[in-house]
Every structure is written in C-alpha cells, then in structure tokens.
Design a protein around this motif. Structure first.
Motif, PDB file in Angstrom:
ATOM      1  N   PHE A  89     107.657 107.319  22.430  1.00 46.04           N
ATOM      2  CA  PHE A  89     106.467 107.900  21.820  1.00 46.04           C
ATOM      3  C   PHE A  89     106.662 109.405  21.620  1.00 46.04           C
ATOM      4  N   LYS A  90     107.191 110.068  22.624  1.00 50.42           N
ATOM      5  CA  LYS A  90     107.390 111.511  22.533  1.00 50.42           C
ATOM      6  C   LYS A  90     108.421 111.855  21.464  1.00 50.42           C
ATOM      7  N   GLN A  91     109.496 111.084  21.383  1.00 46.38           N
ATOM      8  CA  GLN A  91     110.610 111.402  20.494  1.00 46.38           C
ATOM      9  C   GLN A  91     110.329 111.063  19.036  1.00 46.38           C
ATOM     10  N   ALA A  92     109.698 109.898  18.805  1.00 51.09           N
ATOM     11  CA  ALA A  92     109.626 109.383  17.436  1.00 51.09           C
ATOM     12  C   ALA A  92     108.277 109.586  16.753  1.00 51.09           C
ATOM     13  N   PHE A  93     107.223 109.729  17.513  1.00 61.50           N
ATOM     14  CA  PHE A  93     105.900 109.681  16.911  1.00 61.50           C
ATOM     15  C   PHE A  93     105.680 110.783  15.884  1.00 61.50           C
ATOM     16  N   GLU A  94     105.931 112.024  16.259  1.00 58.13           N
ATOM     17  CA  GLU A  94     105.676 113.137  15.348  1.00 58.13           C
ATOM     18  C   GLU A  94     106.614 113.121  14.150  1.00 58.13           C
ATOM     19  N   SER A  95     107.872 112.717  14.358  1.00 58.23           N
ATOM     20  CA  SER A  95     108.864 112.768  13.277  1.00 58.23           C
ATOM     21  C   SER A  95     108.611 111.744  12.180  1.00 58.23           C
ATOM     22  N   LEU A  96     107.808 110.697  12.467  1.00 56.97           N
ATOM     23  CA  LEU A  96     107.601 109.635  11.473  1.00 56.97           C
ATOM     24  C   LEU A  96     106.465 109.933  10.506  1.00 56.97           C
ATOM     25  N   GLY A  97     105.750 111.028  10.713  1.00 54.70           N
ATOM     26  CA  GLY A  97     104.722 111.429   9.756  1.00 54.70           C
ATOM     27  C   GLY A  97     103.581 110.455   9.641  1.00 54.70           C
ATOM     28  N   PHE A  98     102.974 110.070  10.761  1.00 54.96           N
ATOM     29  CA  PHE A  98     101.932 109.049  10.750  1.00 54.96           C
ATOM     30  C   PHE A  98     100.577 109.582  10.313  1.00 54.96           C
ATOM     31  N   VAL A  99     100.503 110.887  10.002  1.00 51.87           N
ATOM     32  CA  VAL A  99      99.239 111.437   9.525  1.00 51.87           C
ATOM     33  C   VAL A  99      98.802 110.726   8.248  1.00 51.87           C
ATOM     34  N   GLU A 100      99.790 110.337   7.423  1.00 53.18           N
ATOM     35  CA  GLU A 100      99.492 109.669   6.164  1.00 53.18           C
ATOM     36  C   GLU A 100      99.383 108.157   6.325  1.00 53.18           C
ATOM     37  N   LEU A 101      99.591 107.650   7.532  1.00 51.39           N
ATOM     38  CA  LEU A 101      99.543 106.211   7.779  1.00 51.39           C
ATOM     39  C   LEU A 101      98.627 105.943   8.974  1.00 51.39           C
ATOM     40  N   PRO A 102      97.317 106.120   8.802  1.00 50.08           N
ATOM     41  CA  PRO A 102      96.401 106.057   9.939  1.00 50.08           C
ATOM     42  C   PRO A 102      96.359 104.705  10.633  1.00 50.08           C
ATOM     43  N   LEU A 103      96.511 103.604   9.877  1.00 50.90           N
ATOM     44  CA  LEU A 103      96.427 102.292  10.508  1.00 50.90           C
ATOM     45  C   LEU A 103      97.617 102.053  11.433  1.00 50.90           C
ATOM     46  N   ILE A 104      98.799 102.452  10.999  1.00 56.81           N
ATOM     47  CA  ILE A 104      99.984 102.324  11.856  1.00 56.81           C
ATOM     48  C   ILE A 104      99.840 103.234  13.065  1.00 56.81           C
ATOM     49  N   HIS A 105      99.356 104.434  12.814  1.00 57.23           N
ATOM     50  CA  HIS A 105      99.112 105.412  13.869  1.00 57.23           C
ATOM     51  C   HIS A 105      98.217 104.814  14.959  1.00 57.23           C
ATOM     52  N   LYS A 106      97.087 104.215  14.562  1.00 64.92           N
ATOM     53  CA  LYS A 106      96.136 103.671  15.512  1.00 64.92           C
ATOM     54  C   LYS A 106      96.716 102.472  16.260  1.00 64.92           C
ATOM     55  N   PHE A 107      97.483 101.641  15.556  1.00 67.31           N
ATOM     56  CA  PHE A 107      98.084 100.478  16.213  1.00 67.31           C
ATOM     57  C   PHE A 107      99.055 100.919  17.308  1.00 67.31           C
ATOM     58  N   ILE A 108      99.880 101.899  16.996  1.00 61.58           N
ATOM     59  CA  ILE A 108     100.819 102.410  17.994  1.00 61.58           C
ATOM     60  C   ILE A 108     100.074 102.998  19.180  1.00 61.58           C
ATOM     61  N   LEU A 109      99.044 103.780  18.906  1.00 57.68           N
ATOM     62  CA  LEU A 109      98.261 104.365  19.992  1.00 57.68           C
ATOM     63  C   LEU A 109      97.648 103.279  20.877  1.00 57.68           C
ATOM     64  N   PHE A 110      97.125 102.213  20.239  1.00 56.29           N
ATOM     65  CA  PHE A 110      96.493 101.148  21.008  1.00 56.29           C
ATOM     66  C   PHE A 110      97.504 100.472  21.941  1.00 56.29           C
ATOM     67  N   VAL A 111      98.678 100.114  21.417  1.00 56.95           N
ATOM     68  CA  VAL A 111      99.681  99.448  22.251  1.00 56.95           C
ATOM     69  C   VAL A 111     100.168 100.386  23.348  1.00 56.95           C
TER      70      VAL A 111
END
Length: 544
Positions: A89-111
């Motif tokens: 989460f620390k390494q990959a989350f910011e680099s993947l640019g999830f600001v533009e992909l809110p649904l993926i962002h929320k799913f990852i946060l939930f898991v």
C-alpha cells in the motif's frame, strides 16, 4: 386487565439472537452479502463486536463498488494510520494515480482497512473470497499481497475470480504449496505447466474460464490425492481429459468450451458426473471405470442411441439420470431397478422411449410430443411435463394412465389454473401453453399454486376436488378469508407477496355429472392495478 411486570418486559425485549452459539452467529454473518451491513454488526453490542472480530471469513467483491453512486457510499473510507498500512500500500498506492479512479481507490481502501484491522487478531482464516471484475492489471500487485496474506494465515477455502480481457491473472506461487487449503476455486486465473503443485490437503478444485491443458490437470491429479470434488467449467485448451488415481473423487463436472475430444475417467468411487458439451461437441465419453456412479447429467448434442446405451450399461447403481438437449437420440430404452429420478429435457428428435424403472419416484419431460411407448414406474410420486404439441388425445391418454393411483393434476397458464384431485372423466381443452404436473403430495399442490399466483396473477382458478379437501381449506384461508383479514405476512418486507395485491375473489360451485363427489369450484380473481406486472418468467421456464 392483566398487569405487565418488569420481568415480562425484559422477556419481550431479550436479545435471543446474541445468545446463540458463536458458530451459528458466524453463519449468520456469512449470509450478509453487503460488506457495509456486515461491518455494522460490530457496533450492535460488545458480544457482536467479539463475534465480528473472531469472524474468519473474508469476502471482497468489487461489484459492490460498481453500482450507481458507489463512490459516494464509500466516502467514509480513509487510509489506516501509517504504522498499520501494508508495504504494498505504501509503495504502490500513490504511484498508480488513483485520484482519477475513485472506485478502484475505494475498493483498495476497503480491503486494506478490513485486513489491517481484523487479521492480526485471527490465528487462521476459514474462507477468503476475492472477486475482481475490472482493472485487474492495476490491482494485480495488491491482489498478490492480499492472497499471500490469506495464505500465510493458513486459509482453508480460497476463491479467486479475476476477469481480464484476453489475459489471465497469475496467482502467487505460494498458493500452490499451501498445506491448509482444502477448497480452491479459480476463475480467469493462470496456472502454468511448470507450476509446482503441492496442495496435499485439497479436497475441492474448481477451474473456470481458464486456459488449461493435459499437463496442468495431470499435475493436480498427481499432487492432490484427497480431491473429492473437481470441476472444469468453460476452460480453453484442453483436448484430452484423462483422470485416474483419485480414490476419493466423488463428483466430477465438465462444461466444454473448446473442442474437447475425449473424457476418460477411471475413478471407481465416483458417484456424480456432469458433462455439458457445446452444440458442436463430438466428445467421446469413456466411463467404464466408474461402476459406482449414481448421478449422471449429460448435455451432448451428438450422442447417438448406441453410444448412450453402451454408456449407461456401465452404471448398475444409477439413481438419477438427466438428459439435456441430447439432440441425436431417437430411440432409447432405460432399464433400471435403482433409478429414482429421470429427466428428459429438449431431446427434440426423440421418437420412442421405453422406461422400465419400477422404483422411479420423479419424472420430467420437456419436448414437442410424448415419445413413450411403454412406462413401468409403479412407485412414481411426481410427473412434470412441458409440451409444445397440440395433440391433446395423446397427452390425455398419458395422464389417464395415472387415474386411480392417488395423483393430483396441476394445469397452469398465465391466465388460469386448473387443479384436479380426481382424474376420472378428465377432459383436457387447449393446453398449448400450460404447465402440467402430477403429484401425490397435497403440500406440493399448495406450493405450486402459491408460486404461480406470485409469478403470474392468473384471473381464474378452477378446482375439481371434494368438499372436504385440504386444498379447499387452503383456498379458504389464503384467498377467500383474505378480504376479511388483511395479510400480515410481509409487514417487515418492502417486496410483498401476491396476497397483498389480490383485491377480491368470487367463488361459484358447479356439480359434475360424471363425478358427483368432486364438483367444480371456480374462483374469479381480481388483482390490484398497483400490483407489479406479472409474467416476467416465461411459461417454458417454470418447469426448469
């Protein structure tokens, strides 16, 4: 007037559910499919918080994050404190640019949040299910981490669905070396020829929509001697399927997608075999080594009469036989003193069938015309028919064969229902779109009527029954008395049953000259205009 004491109030308000054993409460949690509802149980009480924390099943389904306004529903999710965040989460989350992909962002946060807050307290995991339907290529690093964490926690049941266009998700290799996995269900995943499989305690294996070959199947068979249930569903690349040396295999299921040429099973303890072939399938089935088979389901468009007879001759213990869309069967004979259930569905070229099964209990047929030259089934309890033929005489003759044997006849169309408790003097009118069912069970007739009233809201109900019949009592309670007592059966549900939409019923009684003990009772049913439109199901499907 009786006084209500404090003791009585406490008894009324007692929380009986929380007093149930822990394993039953865990089962209740398994029935909650929406993750937010599951999480909310932790705030019901201290007892439920403990139950939630000790719950060892995890179900992460990305489809919950696809619905309208899904992103808004999960706005409350925030990253865990840094010390509880996983390394991926620390390494990959910011680099993947999830600001533009809110649904993926929320799913990852939930898991991540669920695993981060619950996993450390658990010595092991019973079940881990991950269902991903979009952006698998972006989620793959996270999926690898989540699955690895579950495997490290000695998961027993692992269920991974990864839908990708033209590609397959490669599982972490440590999954195939697990000593605790007993159930492995894979959909859209990749298993390589050289994958080292050491699942020594595996008992259930399902592979769906995957690219597999003979070597992969062989590797599983050789490395997993305890497999009891094996399913290959819509998989690519497999041409020859040969399974042996699985002494505990009890159930085997094959749904063909590519051109499978042969299936050879040498499994003496196999009891259930399903084969669903493609329309173009010419797959050869070799099952001589399965002498203990009890349940056989075949969907095979190119199975000839001779091949069918040779196949079933190897199964003297067969109890259930389902033939579905076997389009090249013309004349068959079924001889068995063990057979209890027989279904022949859409075998359109079947012209002649001879059935000698004295212990047959349930029989179903769907087709153009009745092809039965002879039928010896003296213990039969239930018959289901769906016919496209307009040849009333042959159908009436078939039904008359059950007269005097305690059968009740249920005929139903979208417009009306006819129920006969007496078959003597029966005269069928047009029945082209009717469901036809014969049964000895009065409860079954009530269930059929309940189901039909729910699905179609018919305008008429015609009964040929004695005045002391239990069915008339049922009609009196459920339909005629409904006007006097508003139904309270669904007050806790937003979706109401048919009783809430029935406005009234007018009953008429007509004597029957051919059978004075069984007069005709006709009910005209009036439905509310506010009722949801019935008939969403097709008549041909209600037998299936």
């Amino acid at each position: 007037m009786m006084e209500i004491t404090n003791t009585d109030e406490r008894a009324v308000n007692a929380d009986r559910i929380s007093e149930l054993p822990e394993h039953i409460l865990h089962h209740i949690l398994c029935l909650l499919r929406w993750p937010a509802d599951l999480a909310r149980t932790s705030i019901l009480s201290k007892k439920w918080k403990v139950i939630w924390e000790s719950f060892t099943s995890f179900d992460f389904d990305q489809r919950h994050f696809q619905c309208v306004n899904a992103a808004d529903k999960w706005d409350h999710l925030q990253p865990l404190p840094v010390e509880k965040q996983s390394s991926i989460f620390k390494q990959a989350f910011e680099s993947l640019g999830f600001v533009e992909l809110p649904l993926i962002h929320k799913f990852i946060l939930f898991v991540e949040n669920t695993l981060g807050t619950r996993l450390d307290q658990l010595p092991s995991i019973q079940k881990f299910r991950l269902h991903v339907v979009f952006s698998v290529h972006l989620l793959a690093p996270f999926m690898n981490h989540w699955i690895s964490v579950a495997t490290d926690k000695n998961v027993n049941e692992l269920d991974i669905h990864a839908k990708m266009d033209g590609k397959f998700y490669a599982l972490p290799e440590l999954v195939f070396a697990s000593k605790t996995i007993t159930s492995l269900k894979l959909n859209g995943c990749e298993v390589g020829d050289s994958t080292a499989i050491k699942l020594q305690n595996l008992r259930e294996l399902s592979m769906k929509a995957m690219r597999i070959n003979e070597n992969i199947v062989h590797n599983f068979v050789q490395a997993c001697p305890l497999i009891e249930d094996m399913r290959l569903i819509n998989c690519y690349g497999l041409k020859f399927l040969h399974v042996s040396s699985l002494p505990k295999l009890n159930k085997f299921e094959v749904h063909e997608r590519s051109s499978l040429r042969s299936v050879k099973l040498e499994v003496p303890n196999l009891e259930t075999f399903w084969f669903h072939g493609k329309k173009s399938s010419r797959c050869k089935l070799i099952l001589a080594g399965c002498g203990n088979l009890k349940n056989l389901t075949l969907k095979h468009s190119h199975m000839a009469d001779k091949s069918f007879h040779e196949l079933v001759s190897h199964f003297p213990l067969l109890e259930k036989l389902f033939l579905l869309e076997c389009r090249t069967l013309h004349r068959i004979t079924i001889l068995s003193d063990k057979l209890k259930t027989l279904s022949l569905v859409r075998c359109h070229k079947l012209k002649e069938a001879n059935i000698d099964a004295p212990n047959l209990l349930s029989f179903e047929y769907t087709g153009a015309e009745l092809p039965f030259s002879s039928m010896n089934a003296s213990r039969l309890q239930e018959v289901k028919l769906h016919l496209k033929s307009q040849k009333q005489k042959s159908v009436q003759k078939f039904i008359e064969g059950f007269d005097g044997k305690g059968f009740k006849l249920f005929l139903a169309s979208k417009q009306g229902v006819n129920i006969y408790e007496e078959l003597r003097g029966l005269h069928l009118s047009y029945f082209g779109a009717y469901k036809i069912q014969l049964t000895k069970s009065a409860r079954m007739v009530e269930n059929l009527l309940n189901s039909h009233l729910r699905d179609f809201h018919p305008k008429t109900l015609i009964l040929k029954t004695s005045l002391t019949s239990d069915l008339l009592v049922f009609i009196q309670e459920k339909i005629l008395n409904k006007e006097k007592t508003p139904p309270s059966c669904c007050k806790y549900y937003s979706k109401k049953c048919w009783r809430h939409y029935l406005e009234g019923a007018k009953m008429s009684l007509f004597p029957d000259a051919s059978s004075a003990e069984y007069p005709n009772t006709i009910l005209e049913l009036k439905w509310s205009e506010a009722a949801p439109l019935p008939g969403c199901r097709d008549m041909k499907d209600i037998n299936e």
